[in-house]
Design a protein around this motif. Structure first.
Motif, PDB file in Angstrom:
ATOM      1  N   ALA A  29      29.248  37.117  46.836  1.00 32.59           N
ATOM      2  CA  ALA A  29      29.851  36.467  47.870  1.00 32.59           C
ATOM      3  C   ALA A  29      28.915  35.629  48.669  1.00 32.59           C
ATOM      4  CB  ALA A  29      30.937  37.395  48.643  1.00 32.59           C
ATOM      5  N   LYS A  30      27.838  36.436  49.239  1.00 35.64           N
ATOM      6  CA  LYS A  30      27.027  35.547  50.288  1.00 35.64           C
ATOM      7  C   LYS A  30      26.331  34.294  49.797  1.00 35.64           C
ATOM      8  CE  LYS A  30      23.204  39.153  49.782  1.00 35.64           C
ATOM      9  NZ  LYS A  30      22.907  38.569  48.368  1.00 35.64           N
ATOM     10  N   ASP A  31      26.332  34.500  48.347  1.00 39.83           N
ATOM     11  CA  ASP A  31      25.523  33.516  47.609  1.00 39.83           C
ATOM     12  C   ASP A  31      26.803  32.347  47.245  1.00 39.83           C
ATOM     13  OD1 ASP A  31      23.172  34.476  47.669  1.00 39.83           O
ATOM     14  OD2 ASP A  31      23.697  35.480  45.494  1.00 39.83           O
ATOM     15  N   ALA A  32      27.752  32.784  46.711  1.00 42.51           N
ATOM     16  CA  ALA A  32      28.736  31.600  46.248  1.00 42.51           C
ATOM     17  C   ALA A  32      29.309  30.988  47.698  1.00 42.51           C
ATOM     18  CB  ALA A  32      29.766  32.436  45.478  1.00 42.51           C
ATOM     19  N   ILE A  33      29.926  31.791  48.588  1.00 40.55           N
ATOM     20  CA  ILE A  33      30.504  31.114  49.591  1.00 40.55           C
ATOM     21  C   ILE A  33      29.581  30.640  50.705  1.00 40.55           C
ATOM     22  CG2 ILE A  33      32.368  31.572  51.446  1.00 40.55           C
ATOM     23  CD1 ILE A  33      33.458  31.828  48.521  1.00 40.55           C
ATOM     24  N   GLY A  34      28.381  31.234  50.728  1.00 39.05           N
ATOM     25  CA  GLY A  34      27.241  30.859  51.300  1.00 39.05           C
ATOM     26  C   GLY A  34      26.845  29.527  50.904  1.00 39.05           C
ATOM     27  N   ARG A  35      26.996  29.167  49.576  1.00 40.11           N
ATOM     28  CA  ARG A  35      26.636  27.676  49.196  1.00 40.11           C
ATOM     29  C   ARG A  35      27.616  26.782  49.599  1.00 40.11           C
ATOM     30  NH1 ARG A  35      27.216  26.932  43.733  1.00 40.11           N
ATOM     31  NH2 ARG A  35      27.578  29.065  43.218  1.00 40.11           N
ATOM     32  N   MET A  36      29.107  27.337  49.980  1.00 38.88           N
ATOM     33  CA  MET A  36      30.134  26.452  50.269  1.00 38.88           C
ATOM     34  C   MET A  36      29.865  26.177  51.983  1.00 38.88           C
ATOM     35  SD  MET A  36      33.277  27.967  48.427  1.00 38.88           S
ATOM     36  CE  MET A  36      34.567  26.561  48.890  1.00 38.88           C
ATOM     37  N   VAL A  81      40.654  42.807  41.549  1.00 40.22           N
ATOM     38  CA  VAL A  81      39.404  43.194  42.315  1.00 40.22           C
ATOM     39  C   VAL A  81      39.161  44.617  42.334  1.00 40.22           C
ATOM     40  CG1 VAL A  81      38.652  43.642  44.677  1.00 40.22           C
ATOM     41  CG2 VAL A  81      39.829  41.441  43.997  1.00 40.22           C
ATOM     42  N   SER A  82      39.902  45.458  42.220  1.00 44.44           N
ATOM     43  CA  SER A  82      39.851  47.006  42.257  1.00 44.44           C
ATOM     44  C   SER A  82      39.213  47.320  40.902  1.00 44.44           C
ATOM     45  CB  SER A  82      41.196  47.767  42.160  1.00 44.44           C
ATOM     46  OG  SER A  82      41.462  47.698  43.657  1.00 44.44           O
ATOM     47  N   ALA A  83      39.591  46.698  39.703  1.00 41.30           N
ATOM     48  CA  ALA A  83      38.838  46.919  38.174  1.00 41.30           C
ATOM     49  C   ALA A  83      37.492  46.514  38.510  1.00 41.30           C
ATOM     50  CB  ALA A  83      39.544  46.294  37.294  1.00 41.30           C
ATOM     51  N   ASN A  84      37.282  45.334  39.239  1.00 39.89           N
ATOM     52  CA  ASN A  84      35.898  44.874  39.391  1.00 39.89           C
ATOM     53  C   ASN A  84      35.000  46.006  40.026  1.00 39.89           C
ATOM     54  OD1 ASN A  84      33.718  42.907  39.030  1.00 39.89           O
ATOM     55  ND2 ASN A  84      34.246  42.365  41.421  1.00 39.89           N
ATOM     56  N   LEU A  85      35.707  46.196  41.205  1.00 39.30           N
ATOM     57  CA  LEU A  85      34.933  47.137  42.007  1.00 39.30           C
ATOM     58  C   LEU A  85      34.554  48.477  41.355  1.00 39.30           C
ATOM     59  CD1 LEU A  85      34.073  46.604  44.834  1.00 39.30           C
ATOM     60  CD2 LEU A  85      36.031  47.838  45.743  1.00 39.30           C
ATOM     61  N   ALA A  86      35.694  49.072  40.688  1.00 38.64           N
ATOM     62  CA  ALA A  86      35.329  50.231  39.711  1.00 38.64           C
ATOM     63  C   ALA A  86      34.091  50.261  38.824  1.00 38.64           C
ATOM     64  CB  ALA A  86      36.537  50.526  39.160  1.00 38.64           C
ATOM     65  N   LEU A 108      32.931  37.149  56.180  1.00 40.07           N
ATOM     66  CA  LEU A 108      33.091  38.274  57.561  1.00 40.07           C
ATOM     67  C   LEU A 108      33.162  39.491  57.191  1.00 40.07           C
ATOM     68  CD1 LEU A 108      35.909  36.019  59.373  1.00 40.07           C
ATOM     69  CD2 LEU A 108      33.334  36.531  60.131  1.00 40.07           C
ATOM     70  N   SER A 109      33.822  40.118  56.108  1.00 38.26           N
ATOM     71  CA  SER A 109      34.232  41.323  55.299  1.00 38.26           C
ATOM     72  C   SER A 109      33.151  41.794  54.489  1.00 38.26           C
ATOM     73  CB  SER A 109      35.526  41.578  54.917  1.00 38.26           C
ATOM     74  OG  SER A 109      36.476  41.268  55.754  1.00 38.26           O
ATOM     75  N   ARG A 110      32.024  40.803  54.347  1.00 40.85           N
ATOM     76  CA  ARG A 110      30.910  41.291  53.463  1.00 40.85           C
ATOM     77  C   ARG A 110      31.296  41.702  52.063  1.00 40.85           C
ATOM     78  NH1 ARG A 110      28.317  45.273  56.594  1.00 40.85           N
ATOM     79  NH2 ARG A 110      29.822  45.345  57.855  1.00 40.85           N
ATOM     80  N   TYR A 111      32.114  40.827  51.294  1.00 38.80           N
ATOM     81  CA  TYR A 111      32.555  41.223  50.084  1.00 38.80           C
ATOM     82  C   TYR A 111      31.314  41.212  49.238  1.00 38.80           C
ATOM     83  CZ  TYR A 111      37.504  39.801  50.776  1.00 38.80           C
ATOM     84  OH  TYR A 111      38.726  39.823  51.549  1.00 38.80           O
ATOM     85  N   ALA A 112      31.204  41.963  48.078  1.00 36.85           N
ATOM     86  CA  ALA A 112      30.120  41.903  46.949  1.00 36.85           C
ATOM     87  C   ALA A 112      30.345  40.962  46.276  1.00 36.85           C
ATOM     88  CB  ALA A 112      30.314  43.453  46.244  1.00 36.85           C
ATOM     89  N   LYS A 113      30.440  41.186  44.868  1.00 37.93           N
ATOM     90  CA  LYS A 113      30.407  40.092  43.467  1.00 37.93           C
ATOM     91  C   LYS A 113      32.017  39.785  43.655  1.00 37.93           C
ATOM     92  CE  LYS A 113      26.807  41.829  40.895  1.00 37.93           C
ATOM     93  NZ  LYS A 113      26.439  42.853  39.872  1.00 37.93           N
ATOM     94  N   LEU A 114      32.071  38.272  43.608  1.00 40.21           N
ATOM     95  CA  LEU A 114      33.382  37.851  43.399  1.00 40.21           C
ATOM     96  C   LEU A 114      34.184  37.906  41.935  1.00 40.21           C
ATOM     97  CD1 LEU A 114      32.942  34.789  45.905  1.00 40.21           C
ATOM     98  CD2 LEU A 114      34.010  37.041  46.358  1.00 40.21           C
ATOM     99  N   VAL A 115      35.423  37.869  42.102  1.00 41.75           N
ATOM    100  CA  VAL A 115      36.153  37.746  40.764  1.00 41.75           C
ATOM    101  C   VAL A 115      36.492  36.342  40.942  1.00 41.75           C
ATOM    102  CG1 VAL A 115      38.444  38.016  40.012  1.00 41.75           C
ATOM    103  CG2 VAL A 115      37.220  39.899  40.709  1.00 41.75           C
ATOM    104  N   PRO A 116      36.369  35.479  39.732  1.00 44.68           N
ATOM    105  CA  PRO A 116      35.900  35.934  38.397  1.00 44.68           C
ATOM    106  C   PRO A 116      34.249  35.663  38.048  1.00 44.68           C
ATOM    107  CG  PRO A 116      37.208  34.155  38.043  1.00 44.68           C
ATOM    108  CD  PRO A 116      36.911  34.152  39.367  1.00 44.68           C
ATOM    109  N   SER A 117      33.756  35.125  38.844  1.00 44.60           N
ATOM    110  CA  SER A 117      32.376  34.400  38.651  1.00 44.60           C
ATOM    111  C   SER A 117      31.206  35.628  38.351  1.00 44.60           C
ATOM    112  CB  SER A 117      31.837  33.438  39.582  1.00 44.60           C
ATOM    113  OG  SER A 117      31.845  34.211  40.909  1.00 44.60           O
ATOM    114  N   GLY A 118      31.614  36.571  39.352  1.00 43.53           N
ATOM    115  CA  GLY A 118      30.343  37.519  39.436  1.00 43.53           C
ATOM    116  C   GLY A 118      29.218  37.285  40.256  1.00 43.53           C
ATOM    117  N   GLU A 119      29.522  36.071  40.969  1.00 44.34           N
ATOM    118  CA  GLU A 119      28.471  35.921  41.964  1.00 44.34           C
ATOM    119  C   GLU A 119      28.613  36.420  43.195  1.00 44.34           C
ATOM    120  OE1 GLU A 119      26.542  32.023  43.074  1.00 44.34           O
ATOM    121  OE2 GLU A 119      28.125  31.089  42.065  1.00 44.34           O
TER     122      GLU A 119
END
Lengths: 349, 349
Positions: free
Chosen positions: B56-63, B183-188, B43-54
Motif C-alpha cells: 500500500a505504501k508504494d502503490a498509494i504512495g505513488r498516487m 482481503v481476508s483470503a489475501n491476509l491469511a 492512514l491504517s497502514r495496509y499491507a499488500k493490496l488486492v489484487p496487485s500485490g503491491e
C-alpha cells in the motif's frame, strides 16, 4: 498527437467512453462489429437492469441515442479493426470496411461472450426445451410473459441454477462471473411479479450479492417475494415419468441427496472472455491474462493501461463485470485518453 | 464557468480524480481533513493490496507523490469544507482554514469509516487483547511480524471471522462490505508467509471472492496455503481454562455446535458510511441513501451525479468499495468534471 480517440465496442463501456471523450470536446471514432449499438443489454434484450430497475432498452437506449446524435462521434457499424499501425499518439487503424482511422489513443471496450450452456450438457440445456438460460428469461420478462417453451404454460415451479459456466474447473472456468447472483435474484423477483403463483428456487454455492445488493436483492427477494435459496451441488437435470424436469443433487447444508421436480429450469450463465480475444490480442498487440481476458499493465498511476502504450482496456473485456462498473470504466478510460490527447501518453508504468 | 475542480478527500478515489482532472490541464483544489494524503490504505497502514500485490505504501504512495508534485493541484491538509455557496459552474467553498475556493464542479471522495468492533461485544474485541481487527493484522504484516498482542508469541492458530459489522441486521448493518472476503483470503496467505507453521481458519457465511478473485484468492489460499474455510454462524468468543480464546458457534454445513481454541482471533471489519456523512450532506446539500452512504441520482447518462447538480460522488462514499473500483470512480468523476468545465453542467437526469 492525433486529436481523435478510437473506441472499439459500443456496449455500455464503449458508449460511456465515447460520451466522456466527446464531453471534453474531443473527436471519437466508434467501431462496433454488430449492426446495432448497445452491446449485450440491447442485443440480448435484457429486462430491468441491476441496480437501477430501469428497463435495459430505456437506460442503455438513452446511452445509444446520446452517442448517435453526437456530432463529434463517427460510428462504424458492422465493422472491425483489421490492422493497427503506429504508436501511442499516432495510431492508424484499418477497418474491415477499408476505412483508415488515425487516432491518438485506442480504447478496447470489447466485452465478453455469454457462456454457452451446451458446454454443461448434464444440466439439460439443449436436451430439454424447458431448460433455458437467464438471457432467455430476461427476454420473457421484457416481453411480459413467463412461459415454458415446450407448451406455453405458466410454470408452477421454476429453479435458477447459479454458476453455470462459472467456478467450474471441470469445464475450464475457474472464475466467478460476479453479477449472476444479483441478476438472478432480480430475475426471480421479476418472475414473481409476472407470475405471482409460481414458486421460484435459486440453487447456489455462495450467494454473492455484494455491497448494497445484499438487502436490495438477497433479503428483499426472500422476505417480499418468498424466493427460496437452496445451497446445493447439482449433479444433473433429467426428466421424470410425468414429464416434469428433475433437478438432482445434494443439499450441502443438510448433506442429503435432493431430487426436486420443476417446470422450468434456468441456467444463470456466466461471462466468458470474448471469443474474439485471441484475434483482438493479435490485431492490437495486447496481452491476455491466463483465463483469456485482456490483460492490464497497472492498477494505480496508469489505470486501464493495456500491455501496449496508448491502448486502454476496461469493462467486461478485463474480467466479468457489472454494467455500472462498465460505465465507470468507460468514463475512466475516456479520462485517460483525453489526458493523452492533452499531453503525450505516459509509459505504462 | 470557473476552471477549477474542488475535490474533497484524498484517498484512492480523490487522488485518482485529482490526477485525472490535471491530466486534461485543469486546476484542482484538493481538501483533506487529515494531515496526510492517501486515505485508509495509508492512514491504517495496509499491507499488500488486492489484487496487485503491491505494498500500500508504494502503490498509494505513488498516487500521493504524483498529486503532491503536480503544479496544477493545490492541497489543503487538515481542512474541511465548512460552507458551500453557489451553483454548478460557479461554487464558492469556505474551508475550515478560512480559505475561499471557487470551483466549477465539486467531487465528493469522502470515503468510509471502518466498523468499530466494540459494537459487536460478544465477539471479544475490547475484552480480550488477542482479539484484533484485520486492520491491526495488516499493520503486523506491514511490520513483518505476526504476534499475539498479549505476550508477543507467534500464534499457533489464527482465525479470521468474516462479516464483522456486515450482513448483520441486529446491529443495523444490512449491507455486505464487498471486499472483506478477498482481503481476508489475501491476509491469511500473508500470515502464512510470515508464520508458515501457523494454522489459519476463515469463518464465513458466503465466500464472495467475485470475478477473477475466485482462483487468485479463494482457491489459491486453500490449495497453496492450506487455509481452512469453515461455514459457520458464530455465537461468541470467550476464554477457556488454559487461557486460549474459544470461538463458539455452529458449523452450518454439518449443523453441529463447534467450540475451537485459537491464539489470535481476527475480526474482518466492514465498511460503515463515513461518520461525517450527515455533516457532509448538510454542508454540500446532497442526499444520503437509507444506510447513510451518499446517494446517487443516476446510473447511465449522468453517472456519479449526486442529488445536487454539479456535485459528483464516487468510491466508498457511495457504498462499500474496493480500491481498484475507487480509482476507476475517481477517473470517471474527473471526466464528468472536465466535461462540465468544457461545457455547462448537464442537469442530473
Amino acid at each position: 498527437m492525433i486529436d481523435t480517440v478510437l473506441i472499439v465496442g459500443a456496449g455500455p463501456t464503449g458508449l460511456s467512453t465515447a460520451a466522456g471523450v466527446s464531453s471534453a470536446g474531443r473527436k471519437v471514432v466508434l467501431v462496433e462489429k454488430e449492426k446495432v449499438l448497445g452491446g449485450a443489454p440491447i442485443l440480448s434484450r435484457y429486462a430491468k437492469l441491476v441496480p437501477s430497475g430501469e428497463w435495459a432498452k430505456d437506460a442503455i437506449g438513452r446511452m445509444v441515442k446520446r452517442v448517435e446524435s453526437d456530432a463529434r462521434v463517427t460510428i462504424h457499424r458492422g465493422a472491425k479493426v483489421a490492422r493497427l499501425a503506429g504508436d501511442a499518439g499516432d495510431f492508424t487503424a484499418t477497418l474491415s470496411d477499408c476505412t483508415e482511422v488515425r487516432a491518438g489513443a485506442v480504447i478496447l471496450a470489447t466485452g465478453f461472450t455469454h457462456f454457452d450452456s451446451i458446454n454443461k450438457p448434464e444440466w439439460g440445456f439443449g436436451t430439454f426445451e424447458d431448460v433455458v438460460t437467464t438471457t432467455q428469461v430476461e427476454q420473457m420478462v421484457a416481453a411480459g410473459k413467463i412461459a415454458c417453451p415446450s407448451d406455453g404454460r405458466t410454470p408452477a415451479r421454476v429453479c435458477i441454477l447459479l454458476c453455470v459456466g462459472s467456478r467450474d474447473r471441470q469445464i475450464g472456468r475457474e472464475w466467478c462471473s460476479k453479477i449472476c447472483c444479483t441478476v438472478s435474484a432480480n430475475l426471480a423477483m421479476e418472475i414473481k411479479e409476472l407470475a405471482p403463483k409460481t414458486d421460484v428456487y435459486i440453487y447456489y454455492m455462495d450467494i454473492r450479492t455484494f455491497g448494497l445488493y445484499e438487502d436490495k436483492y438477497y433479503w428483499r427477494s426472500q422476505e417480499e417475494f418468498r424466493i427460496k435459496y437452496v445451497k446445493a451441488r447439482i449433479a444433473e437435470v433429467t426428466r421424470g415419468p410425468d414429464g416434469r424436469l428433475l433437478v438432482k443433487g445434494e443439499d450441502t447444508l443438510v448433506k442429503r441427496p435432493i431430487v426436486i421436480p420443476f417446470d422450468l429450469v434456468v441456467h444463470a450463465i456466466g461471462m466468458d472472455p470474448n471469443l474474439d480475444n485471441p484475434e483482438i490480442a493479435k490485431v492490437f498487440g495486447v496481452g491476455l491474462e491466463k483465463h483469456g481476458f485482456i490483460d492490464r499493465a497497472e492498477h494505480y498511476t496508469s489505470s486501464f493501461a493495456s500491455t501496449r502504450r496508448g491502448i486502454y482496456v476496461g469493462g467486461a473485456a478485463l474480467a466479468p463485470e457489472d454494467i455500472d462498473s462498465c460505465i465507470s470504466h468507460g468514463l475512466a478510460m475516456a479520462m485517460r485518453a483525453v489526458g493523452d490527447l492533452h499531453a503525450p501518453a505516459q509509459a505504462a508504468a
